[in-house]
Design a protein around this motif. Structure first.
Motif, PDB file in Angstrom:
ATOM      1  N   GLY A 197     -16.469 -65.170  83.011  1.00 47.97           N
ATOM      2  CA  GLY A 197     -16.101 -65.382  81.609  1.00 47.97           C
ATOM      3  C   GLY A 197     -16.571 -64.266  80.700  1.00 47.97           C
ATOM      4  O   GLY A 197     -15.828 -63.789  79.837  1.00 47.97           O
ATOM      5  N   THR A 198     -17.812 -63.812  80.904  1.00 50.19           N
ATOM      6  CA  THR A 198     -18.383 -62.789  80.022  1.00 50.19           C
ATOM      7  C   THR A 198     -17.750 -61.428  80.253  1.00 50.19           C
ATOM      8  O   THR A 198     -17.481 -60.698  79.298  1.00 50.19           O
ATOM      9  N   SER A 199     -17.532 -61.062  81.506  1.00 50.70           N
ATOM     10  CA  SER A 199     -16.924 -59.754  81.784  1.00 50.70           C
ATOM     11  C   SER A 199     -15.521 -59.678  81.184  1.00 50.70           C
ATOM     12  O   SER A 199     -15.104 -58.625  80.673  1.00 50.70           O
ATOM     13  N   GLY A 200     -14.783 -60.799  81.227  1.00 48.24           N
ATOM     14  CA  GLY A 200     -13.460 -60.817  80.610  1.00 48.24           C
ATOM     15  C   GLY A 200     -13.522 -60.581  79.114  1.00 48.24           C
ATOM     16  O   GLY A 200     -12.703 -59.839  78.552  1.00 48.24           O
ATOM     17  N   LYS A 201     -14.519 -61.196  78.449  1.00 51.17           N
ATOM     18  CA  LYS A 201     -14.664 -61.005  77.007  1.00 51.17           C
ATOM     19  C   LYS A 201     -15.063 -59.574  76.676  1.00 51.17           C
ATOM     20  O   LYS A 201     -14.596 -58.995  75.696  1.00 51.17           O
ATOM     21  N   ILE A 202     -15.931 -58.974  77.506  1.00 50.14           N
ATOM     22  CA  ILE A 202     -16.367 -57.597  77.273  1.00 50.14           C
ATOM     23  C   ILE A 202     -15.185 -56.642  77.440  1.00 50.14           C
ATOM     24  O   ILE A 202     -14.996 -55.712  76.636  1.00 50.14           O
ATOM     25  N   ILE A 203     -14.387 -56.865  78.481  1.00 51.03           N
ATOM     26  CA  ILE A 203     -13.216 -56.003  78.717  1.00 51.03           C
ATOM     27  C   ILE A 203     -12.259 -56.072  77.537  1.00 51.03           C
ATOM     28  O   ILE A 203     -11.711 -55.060  77.096  1.00 51.03           O
ATOM     29  N   GLN A 204     -12.086 -57.277  76.980  1.00 50.69           N
ATOM     30  CA  GLN A 204     -11.154 -57.452  75.868  1.00 50.69           C
ATOM     31  C   GLN A 204     -11.691 -56.853  74.577  1.00 50.69           C
ATOM     32  O   GLN A 204     -10.998 -56.114  73.879  1.00 50.69           O
ATOM     33  N   GLN A 205     -12.953 -57.145  74.239  1.00 49.76           N
ATOM     34  CA  GLN A 205     -13.492 -56.703  72.953  1.00 49.76           C
ATOM     35  C   GLN A 205     -13.744 -55.196  72.915  1.00 49.76           C
ATOM     36  O   GLN A 205     -13.634 -54.557  71.868  1.00 49.76           O
TER      37      GLN A 205
END
Length: 344
Positions: free
Chosen positions: A243-251
């Protein structure tokens, strides 16, 4: 909104049941869920309402099992750390810390498959003074992310505590942290009406879990308790990492790509406003290129940049590292959409 609260309540009861059986971890289970419902900066507030209520209710249920020696080493060092962590939440991106926490949890995978005898041999008790460092680390991470329990569960296991002692001692150690965090989050304005209602739903679920789990723990062996604990750490780590890696990639707009020809292989990654390229050429070897800003230049390189800006519409700069050779800079100059390249 009501449906979200009902679903969160049901998930919370299940999470805190698992948490009690594992000696911790509800917070790390709930973070990915709350990330879907709230901005990242408001997640710690909702989470802390629930974890404070959970700790308080577990103290009421398991108070006779609290290990006060560990409590007296842990709490004095955790309180100043939680103040520091909660203060830094406005300046530190909690997603990156959550990613580190996830990797730490996944690192418990070998413990999950260790044999009972080997596990007992390797579980050497830490000195009591180590609790000072553990307390400080727990407070700091808890202040930023709002979660801490399962992350330090391994240390409680190393101190040789029984399952009821882990549940009770963790609750006593952390109840003060959660109360302090709530006060700080409110004073910093890191809350909202939605975050409050979600926090109350978590609190209700935590109370239900605390008063029902005492009927489950007596039926678990100490070895099974440890295995479930390590298993929950690994699962929570994988969930949090995903979940966190996906948010980092997006932001941060992270993009990874590669291209290859007969004589050249190129791997590139862009992160925020920075682009990094790893390039292999048969006749030149390996090159690493990274975009830099004009402010990073000095001396003749800065003079070169300003002279080029007098003649071109845009100038982009790359710093080039060639293994075994000196560092160079490449200037990509654009005028009327035509590219001219200079190497210095």
């Amino acid at each position: 909104m009501i449906l979200k609260i009902v679903l969160l309540l049901a998930g919370t009861i299940l999470a805190f049941w698992i948490s009690a059986i594992c000696g911790g971890g509800a917070s790390l289970i709930l973070i990915p869920i709350l990330n879907l419902l709230l901005p990242t900066s408001l997640v710690p507030f909702s989470l802390t309402i629930g974890t404070f209520t959970s700790s308080a209710s577990r103290i009421a249920v398991f108070k006779k099992h609290i290990n006060w020696k560990i409590f007296l080493w842990f709490v004095p060092f955790s309180i100043p750390a939680v103040l520091l962590g909660a203060y830094l939440i406005k300046y530190v991106n909690p997603n990156y810390l959550q990613l580190i926490v996830a990797l730490f949890l996944i690192a418990n995978l070998p413990q999950l498959f260790a044999s009972k005898n080997k596990s007992e041999e390797t579980d050497k008790e830490y000195p009591k003074s180590a609790l000072a460092l553990i307390g400080f680390s727990a407070g700091f991470i808890s202040g930023i992310t709002g979660a801490v329990g399962l992350l330090f569960n391994r240390f409680y296991l190393k101190f040789g505590l029984k399952k009821e002692e882990i549940v009770a001692t963790r609750a006593a150690n952390e109840v003060f942290l959660h109360l302090i965090k709530l006060i700080i989050y409110i004073s910093l304005g890191l809350y909202s009406g939605t975050a409050l209602w979600l926090g109350i739903a978590i609190a209700v679920g935590a109370i239900v879990s605390s008063y029902t789990v005492k009927y489950i723990l007596p039926h678990l062996s100490e070895n099974l308790f440890k295995k479930i604990g390590y298993g929950a750490m690994v699962i929570s780590g994988i969930t949090l990492f995903t979940g966190t890696s996906g948010k980092i990639i997006q932001q941060d707009q992270i993009v990874v790509s590669n291209s290859s020809t007969q004589h050249k292989k190129v791997y590139s990654m862009s992160w925020r406003n920075t682009k990094m390229v790893l390039e292999y050429k048969a006749n030149k070897g390996i090159e690493f290129e990274k975009t830099v800003s004009p402010e990073d230049l000095s001396g003749s390189l800065k003079e070169k940049y300003h002279s080029l800006m007098d003649h071109y519409d845009e100038v982009q700069i790359e710093k080039v590292y060639v293994f075994g050779k000196k560092i160079t800079h490449e200037f990509y100059c654009y005028k009327n959409n035509v590219l001219t390249k200079f190497k210095v």
